[in-house]
Motif scaffolding. Structure first.
Motif, PDB file in Angstrom:
ATOM      1  N   HIS A 120     -68.034 -53.365   4.585  1.00 19.64           N
ATOM      2  CA  HIS A 120     -67.741 -52.203   5.060  1.00 19.64           C
ATOM      3  C   HIS A 120     -66.538 -52.204   6.358  1.00 19.64           C
ATOM      4  O   HIS A 120     -65.733 -51.448   6.341  1.00 19.64           O
ATOM      5  CB  HIS A 120     -68.900 -51.536   5.900  1.00 19.64           C
ATOM      6  CG  HIS A 120     -68.616 -50.221   6.573  1.00 19.64           C
ATOM      7  ND1 HIS A 120     -68.144 -50.391   7.889  1.00 19.64           N
ATOM      8  CD2 HIS A 120     -68.485 -49.039   6.188  1.00 19.64           C
ATOM      9  CE1 HIS A 120     -68.045 -49.048   8.321  1.00 19.64           C
ATOM     10  NE2 HIS A 120     -67.973 -48.373   7.343  1.00 19.64           N
ATOM     11  N   VAL A 135     -68.518 -50.251  -1.814  1.00 20.55           N
ATOM     12  CA  VAL A 135     -69.442 -51.004  -0.585  1.00 20.55           C
ATOM     13  C   VAL A 135     -70.679 -50.125  -0.689  1.00 20.55           C
ATOM     14  O   VAL A 135     -71.867 -50.557  -0.684  1.00 20.55           O
ATOM     15  CB  VAL A 135     -68.940 -50.361   0.837  1.00 20.55           C
ATOM     16  CG1 VAL A 135     -69.726 -50.760   1.954  1.00 20.55           C
ATOM     17  CG2 VAL A 135     -67.709 -51.314   0.808  1.00 20.55           C
ATOM     18  N   LYS A 193     -72.356 -55.078   5.634  1.00 23.99           N
ATOM     19  CA  LYS A 193     -71.440 -55.130   6.637  1.00 23.99           C
ATOM     20  C   LYS A 193     -70.349 -55.521   6.856  1.00 23.99           C
ATOM     21  O   LYS A 193     -69.172 -55.063   7.060  1.00 23.99           O
ATOM     22  CB  LYS A 193     -72.274 -55.558   7.842  1.00 23.99           C
ATOM     23  CG  LYS A 193     -71.483 -55.442   9.177  1.00 23.99           C
ATOM     24  CD  LYS A 193     -72.192 -55.395  10.521  1.00 23.99           C
ATOM     25  CE  LYS A 193     -71.384 -55.202  11.762  1.00 23.99           C
ATOM     26  NZ  LYS A 193     -70.145 -54.660  11.962  1.00 23.99           N
ATOM     27  N   LEU A 250     -73.716 -48.182   6.818  1.00 17.58           N
ATOM     28  CA  LEU A 250     -74.354 -49.186   7.484  1.00 17.58           C
ATOM     29  C   LEU A 250     -75.988 -49.237   8.131  1.00 17.58           C
ATOM     30  O   LEU A 250     -76.644 -50.115   8.352  1.00 17.58           O
ATOM     31  CB  LEU A 250     -73.618 -49.628   8.742  1.00 17.58           C
ATOM     32  CG  LEU A 250     -71.974 -50.212   8.310  1.00 17.58           C
ATOM     33  CD1 LEU A 250     -71.227 -50.443   9.665  1.00 17.58           C
ATOM     34  CD2 LEU A 250     -72.279 -51.435   7.443  1.00 17.58           C
ATOM     35  N   PHE A 304     -64.583 -48.048  -1.002  1.00 10.28           N
ATOM     36  CA  PHE A 304     -65.829 -47.786  -0.217  1.00 10.28           C
ATOM     37  C   PHE A 304     -66.727 -47.299  -1.224  1.00 10.28           C
ATOM     38  O   PHE A 304     -68.026 -47.501  -0.895  1.00 10.28           O
ATOM     39  CB  PHE A 304     -65.504 -46.319   0.548  1.00 10.28           C
ATOM     40  CG  PHE A 304     -66.824 -45.756   1.482  1.00 10.28           C
ATOM     41  CD1 PHE A 304     -67.188 -46.356   2.309  1.00 10.28           C
ATOM     42  CD2 PHE A 304     -67.462 -44.592   0.717  1.00 10.28           C
ATOM     43  CE1 PHE A 304     -68.330 -45.912   2.844  1.00 10.28           C
ATOM     44  CE2 PHE A 304     -68.457 -44.045   1.449  1.00 10.28           C
ATOM     45  CZ  PHE A 304     -68.861 -44.760   2.541  1.00 10.28           C
ATOM     46  N   GLY A 341     -68.861 -43.220   5.846  1.00  6.37           N
ATOM     47  CA  GLY A 341     -68.332 -44.552   6.244  1.00  6.37           C
ATOM     48  C   GLY A 341     -68.355 -44.663   7.667  1.00  6.37           C
ATOM     49  O   GLY A 341     -68.293 -45.698   8.423  1.00  6.37           O
TER      50      GLY A 341
END
Length: 188
Positions: free
Chosen positions: A106, A13, A103, A94, A10, A72
């Motif tokens: 994620h 990301v 995207k 996002l 994460f 998240g």
């Protein structure tokens, strides 16, 4: 806490979404040790499951020792990522990036949150029995007494039916090769 684990992925990301790089530090043997690292000033931040802090360290959020920067999200009953209702003012990653790559990354990392709490029946369970179990399970998760107890314990219960879980799994298994290779490199 380990290279390539869900928390690390994460963080990656977030790096991709915001165009920044973190200095990830590995080797803490668990969340408790990482939290001690925060208290001692060894770490400037970390990715963490919100429920962990709401249960184990609610005072950290209340007194501002930690500040939640981005989330998240959580899956709704259809498997769609939404803002966690306990922190509705914190943006989803996002929402901070319109990149199709972000995207995909994620969605791939969110899979663990979405299906990490699956309940399954043994192989060869007859379909009619599976259907009974599915209906009973969803009814239990919607029971007002259970929901009240979960709220008291600050445990999120968002029931998702088998068809929705199957759709999420189907999407995840269709991850493109670029996404898979991206995460393989992270673990190296």
């Amino acid at each position: 806490l380990a290279k390539g684990d869900n928390h690390h992925m994460f963080g990656v990301v977030v790096e991709e979404a915001l165009g920044i790089r973190f200095n990830s530090i590995f080797g803490y043997r668990g969340g408790g040790e990482a939290d001690l690292g925060l208290e001692r000033g060894e770490l400037d931040g970390r990715t963490v499951n919100l429920n962990t802090y709401l249960i184990q360290h609610p005072d950290w959020i209340q007194r501002g020792f930690v500040k939640i920067l981005v989330q998240g999200g959580v899956p709704d009953e259809n498997g769609k990522t939404i803002r966690d209702p306990t922190i509705p003012n914190i943006p989803l990653i996002l929402e901070l990036s319109s990149s199709p790559k972000v995207k995909k990354l994620h969605d791939f990392t969110a899979l663990g949150t979405t299906i990490g709490r699956l309940y399954v029946a043994p192989p060869k369970t007859p379909d009619d029995k599976v259907e009974i179990l599915q209906k009973a399970f969803l009814a239990t998760l919607k029971d007002p007494e259970l929901k009240a107890e979960a709220e008291k314990l600050k445990i999120d219960i968002t029931p998702m039916g088998a068809k929705q879980v199957e759709a999420v799994l189907k999407d995840a298994l269709a991850a493109d090769q670029e996404t898979v290779e991206f995460f393989k490199k992270i673990k190296e």
